[in-house]
Scaffold this active site. Structure first.
Site, PDB file in Angstrom:
ATOM      1  N   LYS A  70      40.757  43.891  34.119  1.00  0.00           N
ATOM      2  CA  LYS A  70      40.985  42.317  33.589  1.00  0.00           C
ATOM      3  C   LYS A  70      40.174  41.525  32.576  1.00  0.00           C
ATOM      4  CE  LYS A  70      43.444  41.171  37.890  1.00  0.00           C
ATOM      5  NZ  LYS A  70      43.474  42.552  38.599  1.00  0.00           N
ATOM      6  N   GLU A 126      45.123  31.262  37.779  1.00  0.00           N
ATOM      7  CA  GLU A 126      45.361  31.238  39.222  1.00  0.00           C
ATOM      8  C   GLU A 126      44.672  32.612  39.569  1.00  0.00           C
ATOM      9  OE1 GLU A 126      47.066  32.684  36.534  1.00  0.00           O
ATOM     10  OE2 GLU A 126      47.334  34.624  37.205  1.00  0.00           O
ATOM     11  N   SER A 179      42.028  51.665  37.365  1.00  0.00           N
ATOM     12  CA  SER A 179      42.009  50.288  36.537  1.00  0.00           C
ATOM     13  C   SER A 179      40.964  49.686  37.121  1.00  0.00           C
ATOM     14  CB  SER A 179      43.160  49.752  37.101  1.00  0.00           C
ATOM     15  OG  SER A 179      43.395  49.547  38.429  1.00  0.00           O
TER      16      SER A 179
HETATM   17  C1  LIG Z   1      44.454  43.086  39.660  1.00  0.00           C
HETATM   18  C2  LIG Z   1      44.384  44.164  39.678  1.00  0.00           C
HETATM   19  C3  LIG Z   1      45.500  45.377  39.475  1.00  0.00           C
HETATM   20  C4  LIG Z   1      47.051  44.743  39.322  1.00  0.00           C
HETATM   21  O1  LIG Z   1      47.509  44.038  38.089  1.00  0.00           O
HETATM   22  P1  LIG Z   1      48.115  44.712  36.976  1.00  0.00           P
HETATM   23  O2  LIG Z   1      48.570  43.466  36.139  1.00  0.00           O
HETATM   24  O3  LIG Z   1      49.442  45.288  37.593  1.00  0.00           O
HETATM   25  O4  LIG Z   1      47.424  45.484  36.233  1.00  0.00           O
HETATM   26  C5  LIG Z   1      45.314  46.821  39.427  1.00  0.00           C
HETATM   27  N1  LIG Z   1      43.993  46.965  39.769  1.00  0.00           N
HETATM   28  C6  LIG Z   1      43.024  46.267  39.702  1.00  0.00           C
HETATM   29  C7  LIG Z   1      41.484  47.086  40.028  1.00  0.00           C
HETATM   30  C8  LIG Z   1      43.024  45.022  39.892  1.00  0.00           C
HETATM   31  O5  LIG Z   1      41.859  44.237  39.871  1.00  0.00           O
END
Ligand SMILES: *Cc1c(COP(=O)(O)O)cnc(C)c1O
Length: 409
Positions: A98, A120, A387
């Site tokens: 993020k 948000e 992610s």
């Molecule tokens: C917020 C988040 C997501 C989901 O958001 P996307 O916009 O689909 O990437 C996925 N993995 C993690 C670790 C997150 O914090």
């Protein structure tokens, strides 16, 4: 597979923000002006080497880029198939991908002369990333969060407040993410003169899906260089989890025009594909408009948004980013889903085989990799976008395992 030769990624979105029939700008008239101003400012900034250099500087020195592309040797050996690589977005500052987007957007806000940031948040991860960069760049910060989520994610509320943000509890509707987005938009209608809204995923009205995608495309660009260095060729398959879709589109974008690379997004299958038990928009969702754009949405016959469920708060949302809907129609990106139960098993597996605690969101992609790798040849290459890290999830996992009568091993 489709004729991916026809994919021209530079052609979407078009100038009105459409990805085929999806996307667009479905907002009240009062917001149109500020979205148009934002679109122009972003297009201009993107073309300026100095703006991009500043962003890359902070990605490197503040966020921790480039992130590694790690060959998961133990996982590969145990599963017995494709060579598995993990793109380590989990190692970034604030614990997930993020930060790429919030750094880009706050630099844009500074350029526009804004003094105040709103955002948000659902699980709180985007709120924490936003509060963090606001502290760093000296901006006033207001985070809208549903009161139900504030209770569930009390630690993230505390982290935001530590960074000096004001967290405003939202009492309307179900008091979760969707309601927080509504409140943030309401604020923005009244405050856009001095305020920028940092939207947290590849969702919402144009230019957000495009801009958020671009800021995360750095993930795939690095992956391409790194896999060429490690293997001398492109991967056969790439997989990422899909909430709104920002980490996935950022991971895939650089590879859309390479037909030899199969791209798979994994949605939240929750407790199973029946009404209210999951958040897999491509399993029973329909085209509709939600919070600024046209896309695939979980809704009933009357167009009412259905409740969703996932063990991972970050994937628990009724709409998917419009670009995903488009590439699914084209057959360029395929979509699978993973259940809560399989996610828990895969979480333990990655902890024990590689010593990596993945975020529950990211673990959805691990579930897919565990099923898929053994079906692939030993010389095949499978890249997984990790992610985020799982530190935020350990107490919830402990609670769920206890409920199931299981222990950590
Ligand atoms: C917020 C988040 C997501 C989901 O958001 P996307 O916009 O689909 O990437 C996925 N993995 C993690 C670790 C997150 O914090």
């Amino acid at each position: 597979m489709t004729s991916t030769q026809e994919i021209d990624k530079s052609s979407v979105p078009d100038s009105s923000g459409h990805f085929g029939p999806y996307g667009g700008c479905y907002v009240p008239e009062t917001l149109m002006t500020c979205l148009q101003e934002l679109t122009r400012a972003y297009e201009k900034a993107k073309a300026e080497p100095e703006f991009m250099a500043t962003w890359h500087h902070y990605l490197k020195t503040y966020a921790g880029r480039p992130t590694g592309l790690y060959f998961a040797e133990n996982m590969t050996r145990k599963l017995g198939g494709a060579r598995i690589y993990l793109k380590r977005e989990d190692l970034l500052h604030t614990g997930a991908h993020k930060i790429n987007n919030v750094l880009g957007q706050i630099l844009l806000a500074k350029r526009l002369g804004k003094e105040r940031i709103i955002a948000e948040t659902g699980a709180g991860q985007h709120g924490v990333a936003t509060a963090t960069v606001c502290a760093k760049f000296g901006m006033e910060c207001v985070i809208y969060m549903g009161e139900v989520d504030m209770e569930r994610q009390a630690l993230n509320v505390f982290r935001m407040r530590l960074c000096g943000a004001e967290v405003r509890g939202v009492k309307t509707g179900q008091r979760t993410l969707k309601d927080a987005v509504n409140e943030a938009m309401r604020d923005w209608v009244a405050s856009s003169g001095n305020t920028h809204y940092i939207l947290g995923s590849a969702l919402g009205a144009h230019p957000f899906p495009m801009m958020v995608r671009d800021f995360h495309s750095v993930i795939g660009q690095e992956t391409r260089t790194q896999i060429m260095e490690a293997e001398g060729r492109l991967p056969d398959e790439m997989v990422a989890c899909v909430g709104g879709g920002s980490n996935a589109i950022g991971f895939f974008h650089e590879f859309l025009e390479d037909p030899s690379v199969r791209l798979v997004g994994v949605e939240a299958g929750g407790r199973g594909i029946s009404q209210g038990e999951h958040a897999a928009r491509f399993q029973g969702g329909k085209m509709g408009v939600l919070q600024g754009c046209k896309t695939y949405i979980l809704q009933n016959a009357d167009g009412q948004i259905e409740p969703t469920h996932s063990i991972s708060a970050g994937l628990d949302y009724a709409a998917i980013g419009p670009e995903h809907a488009w590439y699914r129609d084209l057959g360029r990106i395929e979509y699978a889903y993973a259940s809560d139960d399989d996610v828990l098993k895969a979480f333990k597996f990655l902890c024990q085989t590689e010593g990596i605690l993945p975020a529950l969101e990211s673990t959805h992609a691990i579930v897919y990799a565990m099923e898929r790798a053994p079906q692939m040849a030993p010389e095949a290459i499978l890249c997984v976008n990790l992610s985020g890290r799982g530190d935020k999830d350990v107490s919830e996992i402990e609670r769920v395992l206890k409920e199931m009568g299981e222990n950590a091993s």
